[in-house]
Each structure stands twice: as structure tokens, then as C-alpha cells.
Design a protein around this motif. Structure first.
Motif, PDB file in Angstrom:
ATOM      1  N   ALA A   1       0.902  -1.181   0.069  1.00 15.91           N
ATOM      2  CA  ALA A   1      -0.034   0.165   0.241  1.00 15.91           C
ATOM      3  C   ALA A   1       0.760   1.131   0.039  1.00 15.91           C
ATOM      4  CB  ALA A   1      -0.907  -0.045   1.190  1.00 15.91           C
ATOM      5  N   THR A   2       1.768   1.441   0.763  1.00 14.38           N
ATOM      6  CA  THR A   2       2.885   2.456   0.762  1.00 14.38           C
ATOM      7  C   THR A   2       3.350   3.023  -0.739  1.00 14.38           C
ATOM      8  OG1 THR A   2       3.166   2.211   3.125  1.00 14.38           O
ATOM      9  CG2 THR A   2       4.768   3.621   1.936  1.00 14.38           C
ATOM     10  N   THR A   3       3.875   1.805  -1.073  1.00 16.60           N
ATOM     11  CA  THR A   3       4.459   1.735  -2.607  1.00 16.60           C
ATOM     12  C   THR A   3       3.409   2.319  -3.318  1.00 16.60           C
ATOM     13  OG1 THR A   3       5.994   0.405  -2.035  1.00 16.60           O
ATOM     14  CG2 THR A   3       5.651   0.834  -4.545  1.00 16.60           C
ATOM     15  N   GLY A   4       2.082   1.563  -3.261  1.00 15.63           N
ATOM     16  CA  GLY A   4       1.037   2.030  -4.134  1.00 15.63           C
ATOM     17  C   GLY A   4       0.565   3.602  -4.225  1.00 15.63           C
TER      18      GLY A   4
ATOM     19  N   MET B   1      -6.590  -0.686  -4.665  1.00 14.77           N
ATOM     20  CA  MET B   1      -7.036  -0.292  -3.254  1.00 14.77           C
ATOM     21  C   MET B   1      -8.172  -1.133  -2.929  1.00 14.77           C
ATOM     22  SD  MET B   1      -6.854   3.752  -3.549  1.00 14.77           S
ATOM     23  CE  MET B   1      -7.481   4.233  -1.858  1.00 14.77           C
ATOM     24  N   THR B   2      -9.228  -1.393  -3.881  1.00 11.13           N
ATOM     25  CA  THR B   2     -10.406  -2.146  -3.371  1.00 11.13           C
ATOM     26  C   THR B   2      -9.944  -3.650  -3.303  1.00 11.13           C
ATOM     27  OG1 THR B   2     -11.597  -1.019  -4.796  1.00 11.13           O
ATOM     28  CG2 THR B   2     -12.724  -2.898  -4.160  1.00 11.13           C
TER      29      THR B   2
ATOM     30  N   ILE C   1      -7.387   2.557   3.789  1.00 11.61           N
ATOM     31  CA  ILE C   1      -7.875   2.268   2.319  1.00 11.61           C
ATOM     32  C   ILE C   1      -9.378   2.200   2.498  1.00 11.61           C
ATOM     33  CG2 ILE C   1      -7.863   0.614   0.597  1.00 11.61           C
ATOM     34  CD1 ILE C   1      -4.859   1.645   1.292  1.00 11.61           C
ATOM     35  N   GLU C   2     -10.179   1.746   3.129  1.00 11.90           N
ATOM     36  CA  GLU C   2     -11.518   1.558   3.460  1.00 11.90           C
ATOM     37  C   GLU C   2     -12.312   2.780   3.612  1.00 11.90           C
ATOM     38  OE1 GLU C   2     -13.761  -1.784   5.304  1.00 11.90           O
ATOM     39  OE2 GLU C   2     -11.645  -2.212   5.929  1.00 11.90           O
ATOM     40  N   LEU C   3     -11.325   4.020   4.445  1.00  9.78           N
ATOM     41  CA  LEU C   3     -12.033   5.144   4.681  1.00  9.78           C
ATOM     42  C   LEU C   3     -11.950   6.104   3.481  1.00  9.78           C
ATOM     43  CD1 LEU C   3     -12.750   7.281   6.914  1.00  9.78           C
ATOM     44  CD2 LEU C   3     -10.467   7.805   7.118  1.00  9.78           C
TER      45      LEU C   3
END
Length: 166
Positions: A14-17, A64-65, A137-139
């Protein structure tokens, strides 16, 4: 770069994304400015850029999903992801249809305070950075899902009142 960002989210980085999504936003802006400064911008280039922007954003939201779903969010992540994708498309569609119907560009000033809510392209990619760095992510998907739809509705209300006055 947005494709790499979406892939990074999808495989659990996620951080890289988030960092790649923000970098893509910056490079997209630089690319556009260079084209304008060098008088190499064109109508086709603008269309091409806008289409690739939407595809890239869709891949980031999809990544992200998938990240949220694999992290245990289940159907909630999928619903938020679909809603965020739909809202992402509405953001551009309302502006483009306005330009086509009224024969003038949609001025960002029409958005008023809405333009400060990070719901434009650069804001959405910044939110991907925020999601990646904080793990929220969800937020962020929920914010995009709700915010982009409300923004589109507010734009339609303003356009309708403008059309009624004309």
C-alpha cells in the motif's frame, strides 16, 4: 505509473502504491505543462490524456479495493470500490457534458468550496497516497464513493439553476 500504483496496492504494498499514485499525479502535471510550454499540446492530446487518466485512476481504485478485500473488508470493500469507480467517472463526465452542451469549458470556480475537498484528479491521487501511507484504504474508498457522487449532484444542481437563468 498509475498502473504500477494499482498493482502495488493489489499485491499488498500500500505505501508503494500510494507513493506511485502521487508521483503519477505530479508527472502528469509536469507532462501537460511541458506540452503547453513547447506548444505541443493538441485537442487529441488532451483527449488521450483524459482517457488515460481515467483508466489509471480506475486501476488505482481497483488495486485499493483488492487490497482492502484481501485484508478482510469483504463485500464492503467491493461495494465501496464500485461506488468510488462510478463517482470517479461522474467527476469528469459532468464537466465534459457541460462543455459539450453549453459550448464552454467547465470553470473550476463553479465548484466553489467543493474544489478544496480533494475530489478532483490530483486530490483523488493524493488520497491514494494518504490511504497507502496510513493504511486507511476503506476510509478513503468511502470518502471517494460518497464525495464524488455528492459533488456530481451539487454540480448538476448548479448547472440546472444556471440553465434556468439563461
Amino acid at each position: 505509473m498509475t498502473l504500477a500504483a494499482g498493482l502495488a496496492f493489489a499485491i499488498g504494498h500500500a505505501t508503494t502504491g500510494g507513493l506511485l499514485a502521487q508521483s503519477a499525479s505530479v508527472l502528469d502535471g509536469v507532462d501537460g505543462e511541458i506540452a503547453r510550454v513547447r506548444y505541443q499540446d493538441s485537442a487529441f492530446g488532451g483527449l488521450y490524456d483524459a482517457l488515460f487518466d481515467r483508466v489509471g485512476e480506475a486501476v488505482v481504485i481497483g488495486g485499493m479495493t483488492l487490497y482492502a478485500w484481501l485484508g478482510g473488508a469483504g463485500a464492503t470493500a467491493v461495494a465501496l470500490g464500485f461506488a468510488a469507480l462510478a463517482g470517479n467517472s461522474l467527476s469528469m463526465l459532468v464537466k465534459e457534458k457541460y462543455s459539450a452542451q453549453f459550448q464552454r469549458p467547465f470553470a473550476m470556480e463553479r465548484d466553489g468550496r467543493w474544489r478544496w475537498l480533494l475530489l478532483g484528479r490530483d486530490g483523488r491521487l493524493f488520497l491514494a497516497l494518504f490511504a497507502g501511507v496510513t493504511g486507511q484504504i476503506e476510509l478513503v474508498l468511502a470518502y471517494l464513493a460518497v464525495g464524488t457522487h455528492v459533488q456530481a449532484g451539487a454540480r448538476l444542481v448548479r448547472i440546472r439553476s444556471e440553465a434556468a437563468r439563461a
